[in-house]
Motif scaffolding. Structure first.
Motif, PDB file in Angstrom:
ATOM      1  N   ASN A 318       0.832  -1.210   0.000  1.00 33.07           N
ATOM      2  CA  ASN A 318       0.000   0.000   0.000  1.00 33.07           C
ATOM      3  C   ASN A 318       0.865   1.257   0.000  1.00 33.07           C
ATOM      4  OD1 ASN A 318      -2.138  -1.929   0.569  1.00 33.07           O
ATOM      5  ND2 ASN A 318      -1.457  -1.842   2.701  1.00 33.07           N
ATOM      6  N   ALA A 319       1.781   1.320  -0.971  1.00 26.95           N
ATOM      7  CA  ALA A 319       2.815   2.366  -0.954  1.00 26.95           C
ATOM      8  C   ALA A 319       2.476   3.547  -1.855  1.00 26.95           C
ATOM      9  CB  ALA A 319       4.155   1.769  -1.359  1.00 26.95           C
ATOM     10  N   PHE A 320       2.963   4.716  -1.443  1.00 25.97           N
ATOM     11  CA  PHE A 320       2.919   5.914  -2.284  1.00 25.97           C
ATOM     12  C   PHE A 320       4.157   6.756  -1.981  1.00 25.97           C
ATOM     13  CE2 PHE A 320       0.655   6.936   1.588  1.00 25.97           C
ATOM     14  CZ  PHE A 320       1.002   8.239   1.896  1.00 25.97           C
ATOM     15  N   LEU A 321       4.447   7.688  -2.890  1.00 31.94           N
ATOM     16  CA  LEU A 321       5.698   8.439  -2.829  1.00 31.94           C
ATOM     17  C   LEU A 321       5.412   9.931  -2.640  1.00 31.94           C
ATOM     18  CD1 LEU A 321       8.735   7.492  -3.324  1.00 31.94           C
ATOM     19  CD2 LEU A 321       8.499   8.558  -5.561  1.00 31.94           C
ATOM     20  N   ILE A 322       6.175  10.548  -1.762  1.00 30.09           N
ATOM     21  CA  ILE A 322       6.100  11.999  -1.584  1.00 30.09           C
ATOM     22  C   ILE A 322       7.454  12.586  -1.945  1.00 30.09           C
ATOM     23  CG2 ILE A 322       6.021  13.831   0.160  1.00 30.09           C
ATOM     24  CD1 ILE A 322       3.772  12.328   1.516  1.00 30.09           C
ATOM     25  N   GLN A 323       7.427  13.547  -2.848  1.00 32.03           N
ATOM     26  CA  GLN A 323       8.652  14.180  -3.341  1.00 32.03           C
ATOM     27  C   GLN A 323       8.643  15.649  -2.927  1.00 32.03           C
ATOM     28  OE1 GLN A 323       9.516  13.224  -7.432  1.00 32.03           O
ATOM     29  NE2 GLN A 323      10.490  15.215  -7.786  1.00 32.03           N
ATOM     30  N   HIS A 324       9.757  16.107  -2.343  1.00 34.76           N
ATOM     31  CA  HIS A 324       9.896  17.499  -1.907  1.00 34.76           C
ATOM     32  C   HIS A 324      10.813  18.215  -2.889  1.00 34.76           C
ATOM     33  CE1 HIS A 324      11.043  20.492   1.554  1.00 34.76           C
ATOM     34  NE2 HIS A 324      10.477  21.073   0.533  1.00 34.76           N
ATOM     35  N   GLU A 325      10.287  19.267  -3.518  1.00 33.63           N
ATOM     36  CA  GLU A 325      11.082  20.063  -4.456  1.00 33.63           C
ATOM     37  C   GLU A 325      11.390  21.429  -3.864  1.00 33.63           C
ATOM     38  OE1 GLU A 325       8.866  20.281  -8.068  1.00 33.63           O
ATOM     39  OE2 GLU A 325       9.541  18.306  -8.752  1.00 33.63           O
ATOM     40  N   GLU A 342      -5.039  -0.622   2.009  1.00 29.31           N
ATOM     41  CA  GLU A 342      -5.238   0.124   0.764  1.00 29.31           C
ATOM     42  C   GLU A 342      -6.187   1.307   0.984  1.00 29.31           C
ATOM     43  OE1 GLU A 342      -4.669   1.007  -3.275  1.00 29.31           O
ATOM     44  OE2 GLU A 342      -3.585  -0.385  -1.958  1.00 29.31           O
ATOM     45  N   THR A 343      -7.169   1.117   1.861  1.00 30.72           N
ATOM     46  CA  THR A 343      -8.127   2.192   2.158  1.00 30.72           C
ATOM     47  C   THR A 343      -7.435   3.377   2.813  1.00 30.72           C
ATOM     48  OG1 THR A 343      -9.871   0.542   2.478  1.00 30.72           O
ATOM     49  CG2 THR A 343     -10.280   2.737   3.362  1.00 30.72           C
ATOM     50  N   VAL A 344      -6.557   3.082   3.778  1.00 29.53           N
ATOM     51  CA  VAL A 344      -5.807   4.152   4.455  1.00 29.53           C
ATOM     52  C   VAL A 344      -4.931   4.889   3.453  1.00 29.53           C
ATOM     53  CG1 VAL A 344      -4.042   4.645   6.203  1.00 29.53           C
ATOM     54  CG2 VAL A 344      -5.836   2.985   6.690  1.00 29.53           C
ATOM     55  N   LYS A 345      -4.318   4.152   2.550  1.00 30.63           N
ATOM     56  CA  LYS A 345      -3.478   4.772   1.509  1.00 30.63           C
ATOM     57  C   LYS A 345      -4.299   5.721   0.639  1.00 30.63           C
ATOM     58  CE  LYS A 345      -1.444   3.627  -2.942  1.00 30.63           C
ATOM     59  NZ  LYS A 345      -1.072   2.554  -3.885  1.00 30.63           N
ATOM     60  N   LYS A 346      -5.460   5.255   0.182  1.00 29.98           N
ATOM     61  CA  LYS A 346      -6.310   6.089  -0.682  1.00 29.98           C
ATOM     62  C   LYS A 346      -6.788   7.337   0.054  1.00 29.98           C
ATOM     63  CE  LYS A 346      -8.007   2.413  -3.733  1.00 29.98           C
ATOM     64  NZ  LYS A 346      -9.194   1.594  -4.118  1.00 29.98           N
ATOM     65  N   THR A 347      -7.073   7.173   1.358  1.00 35.90           N
ATOM     66  CA  THR A 347      -7.510   8.319   2.155  1.00 35.90           C
ATOM     67  C   THR A 347      -6.411   9.367   2.242  1.00 35.90           C
ATOM     68  OG1 THR A 347      -8.966   6.914   3.495  1.00 35.90           O
ATOM     69  CG2 THR A 347      -8.351   9.045   4.432  1.00 35.90           C
ATOM     70  N   TRP A 348      -5.189   8.908   2.515  1.00 37.32           N
ATOM     71  CA  TRP A 348      -4.060   9.834   2.610  1.00 37.32           C
ATOM     72  C   TRP A 348      -3.825  10.560   1.286  1.00 37.32           C
ATOM     73  CZ3 TRP A 348      -1.482  12.532   5.915  1.00 37.32           C
ATOM     74  CH2 TRP A 348      -1.382  12.121   7.239  1.00 37.32           C
ATOM     75  N   MET A 349      -3.830   9.819   0.189  1.00 37.61           N
ATOM     76  CA  MET A 349      -3.582  10.431  -1.122  1.00 37.61           C
ATOM     77  C   MET A 349      -4.679  11.439  -1.462  1.00 37.61           C
ATOM     78  SD  MET A 349      -1.934   7.386  -3.459  1.00 37.61           S
ATOM     79  CE  MET A 349      -1.424   8.567  -4.702  1.00 37.61           C
ATOM     80  N   SER A 350      -5.913  11.090  -1.157  1.00 41.59           N
ATOM     81  CA  SER A 350      -7.046  11.980  -1.424  1.00 41.59           C
ATOM     82  C   SER A 350      -6.951  13.260  -0.586  1.00 41.59           C
ATOM     83  CB  SER A 350      -8.362  11.256  -1.123  1.00 41.59           C
ATOM     84  OG  SER A 350      -9.452  12.131  -1.201  1.00 41.59           O
ATOM     85  N   GLN A 351      -6.603  13.101   0.700  1.00 40.81           N
ATOM     86  CA  GLN A 351      -6.477  14.255   1.596  1.00 40.81           C
ATOM     87  C   GLN A 351      -5.361  15.194   1.129  1.00 40.81           C
ATOM     88  OE1 GLN A 351      -8.117  15.271   4.303  1.00 40.81           O
ATOM     89  NE2 GLN A 351      -9.461  13.550   4.783  1.00 40.81           N
ATOM     90  N   ILE A 352      -4.225  14.629   0.731  1.00 37.47           N
ATOM     91  CA  ILE A 352      -3.091  15.446   0.276  1.00 37.47           C
ATOM     92  C   ILE A 352      -3.436  16.168  -1.026  1.00 37.47           C
ATOM     93  CG2 ILE A 352      -0.704  15.378  -0.558  1.00 37.47           C
ATOM     94  CD1 ILE A 352      -0.230  13.053   1.417  1.00 37.47           C
ATOM     95  N   GLU A 353      -4.059  15.439  -1.972  1.00 34.39           N
ATOM     96  CA  GLU A 353      -4.434  16.050  -3.255  1.00 34.39           C
ATOM     97  C   GLU A 353      -5.414  17.202  -3.057  1.00 34.39           C
ATOM     98  OE1 GLU A 353      -5.893  12.649  -5.278  1.00 34.39           O
ATOM     99  OE2 GLU A 353      -3.928  12.009  -6.023  1.00 34.39           O
ATOM    100  N   THR A 354      -6.396  16.998  -2.178  1.00 28.51           N
ATOM    101  CA  THR A 354      -7.378  18.058  -1.902  1.00 28.51           C
ATOM    102  C   THR A 354      -6.718  19.261  -1.247  1.00 28.51           C
ATOM    103  OG1 THR A 354      -9.098  16.375  -1.592  1.00 28.51           O
ATOM    104  CG2 THR A 354      -9.553  18.573  -0.722  1.00 28.51           C
ATOM    105  N   ALA A 355      -5.810  19.003  -0.297  1.00 31.17           N
ATOM    106  CA  ALA A 355      -5.103  20.084   0.394  1.00 31.17           C
ATOM    107  C   ALA A 355      -4.260  20.893  -0.592  1.00 31.17           C
ATOM    108  CB  ALA A 355      -4.227  19.514   1.505  1.00 31.17           C
ATOM    109  N   ILE A 356      -3.565  20.211  -1.515  1.00 31.07           N
ATOM    110  CA  ILE A 356      -2.737  20.900  -2.518  1.00 31.07           C
ATOM    111  C   ILE A 356      -3.620  21.758  -3.427  1.00 31.07           C
ATOM    112  CG2 ILE A 356      -1.286  20.559  -4.559  1.00 31.07           C
ATOM    113  CD1 ILE A 356      -0.141  18.062  -3.174  1.00 31.07           C
ATOM    114  N   SER A 357      -4.747  21.190  -3.850  1.00 32.64           N
ATOM    115  CA  SER A 357      -5.672  21.903  -4.733  1.00 32.64           C
ATOM    116  C   SER A 357      -6.219  23.163  -4.054  1.00 32.64           C
ATOM    117  CB  SER A 357      -6.826  20.972  -5.129  1.00 32.64           C
ATOM    118  OG  SER A 357      -7.791  21.663  -5.876  1.00 32.64           O
TER     119      SER A 357
END
Length: 380
Positions: A318-325, A342-357
């Protein structure tokens, strides 16, 4: 009243003297008094009208007296103290003497109907939200147009008052969260965090005088999401705890402190009740979160999903990558994170994407406002 009067009685007998009545009950006595006065006056008015007249009732005078008076304001004072009271109560409940007061002196009283103090403390908040419903019901049954207009405007004012109060309560709740996190999150010096940086002892003192830990002191900053993940390093897996704010992401490594927290019993540490149960438990155990790397601004954060093929080959879960530029769009840090499911992963990715947007939208709006050309001065 059972809990409040019992505590007063115990304190008059030199018991629980250190418990602050106001912090726990705020202006509850005044609130009871004015609420009861409203109810009595309201029903007396109805009873007198029924016994003497068949004409429509004019509620304007009694509603004006209370709703333009102290009724809502008294509720607001209580509601603004509520979050702090729950915070304070959670701390007190860890004590044996306070537990005896709650369970043996109060909760067994027949008037409490097996309800606990937290369930009773929240009741005035529910009462306040019912006032617009009462006003709306009176408005629907009113026949005089002038009275209808007055009651409607009164209902709208009460609703606006409640909306304003909700904003204040959320602000206070967020303020307490951030204040708690300030105590738990540790910011190591740059030479402790990264061994590449060498600083002679004579220069360390001047560099220590930084305010990095004050980054969480801004009450306007919002904590959007938090939770435990695993960071995959070259030779090991590291337990980390992530804090997603509305402007940056913070990655910390957790450390359980089995020793006494600050020389005192860790079970008595006051914990903000709006934090996740997992973090509350971690704080009570004396745990700390040490900053792993610098905060990642949301406009410098690149989020990438890890393909299923890589998960199989490298045994990632259930991996994802965070890159700092950095500001020049160069990658200065990469974090390979694994979630429990997998659910926790999707939640984290969704929360981060929404926050960035959301952050990007707000930032673009501010920029467009800043660059609007002002009207030219006649003096130029």
């Amino acid at each position: 009243k059972v809990f409040m009067n019992t505590l007063k009685y115990l304190q008059s007998n030199e018991l629980l003297l250190d418990v602050d009545l106001w912090r726990l009950f705020a202006n509850l006595e005044e609130l009871n008094k004015i609420s009861l006065s409203f109810v009595k006056n309201f029903f007396e008015f109805v009873k007198k009208h029924i016994s003497k007249s068949d004409s429509p009732m004019d509620f304007s005078s009694i509603l004006r007296k209370f709703f333009q008076g102290d009724l809502c304001q008294t509720h607001q004072i209580y509601c603004l103290n509520y979050t702090s009271a729950v915070f304070y109560l959670e701390n007190l409940r860890q004590r044996e003497d306070f537990g005896i007061y709650l369970k043996q002196w109060c909760e067994q009283h027949k008037q409490c109907k097996r309800l606990h103090l937290p369930e009773l403390l929240v009741a005035p908040l529910h009462r306040l939200t019912r006032y617009p419903l009462l006003l709306n019901n009176i408005w629907k049954r009113s026949t005089d147009e002038t009275e209808k207009g007055f009651i409607w405007s009164l209902k709208e004012k009460v609703e606006k008052s409640i909306r304003d109060l909700e904003g204040k309560v959320k602000w206070l709740d967020n303020f307490q969260k951030l204040r708690q996190l300030q105590e738990v999150i540790m910011w190591p010096q740059v030479w402790d965090r990264d061994k590449r940086f060498f600083v002679p002892e004579c220069l360390k003192q001047s560099l220590r005088e930084n305010s990095s830990e004050n980054i969480l002191s801004s009450a306007s900053r919002l904590l959007l999401h938090e939770g435990r993940l695993t960071l995959a390093e070259s030779t090991r897996l590291l337990d980390v705890y992530l804090f997603l704010f509305d402007d940056f992401l913070l990655i910390t490594k957790t450390k359980h402190n089995k020793k006494k927290y600050g020389g005192s019993d860790t079970s008595l540490i006051p914990v903000c009740p709006s934090l996740t149960p997992e973090l509350q438990s971690f704080i009570r155990e004396g745990g700390v979160c040490t900053i792993l790397d610098q905060p990642i601004p949301l406009d410098r954060l690149i989020l990438k999903n890890v393909d299923p093929i890589h998960i199989t080959v490298f045994s990632l879960r259930n991996a994802f990558l965070i890159q700092h530029e950095n500001r020049y769009r160069q990658c200065i840090a990469v974090f390979l994170l694994q979630a429990q499911t997998e659910t926790v992963k999707k939640t984290w990715m969704s929360q981060i994407e929404t926050a960035i947007s959301n952050y990007t939208t707000q930032h673009e709006t501010k920029q467009s406002t800043t660059f609007l050309s002002p009207a030219e001065s006649s003096e130029i």
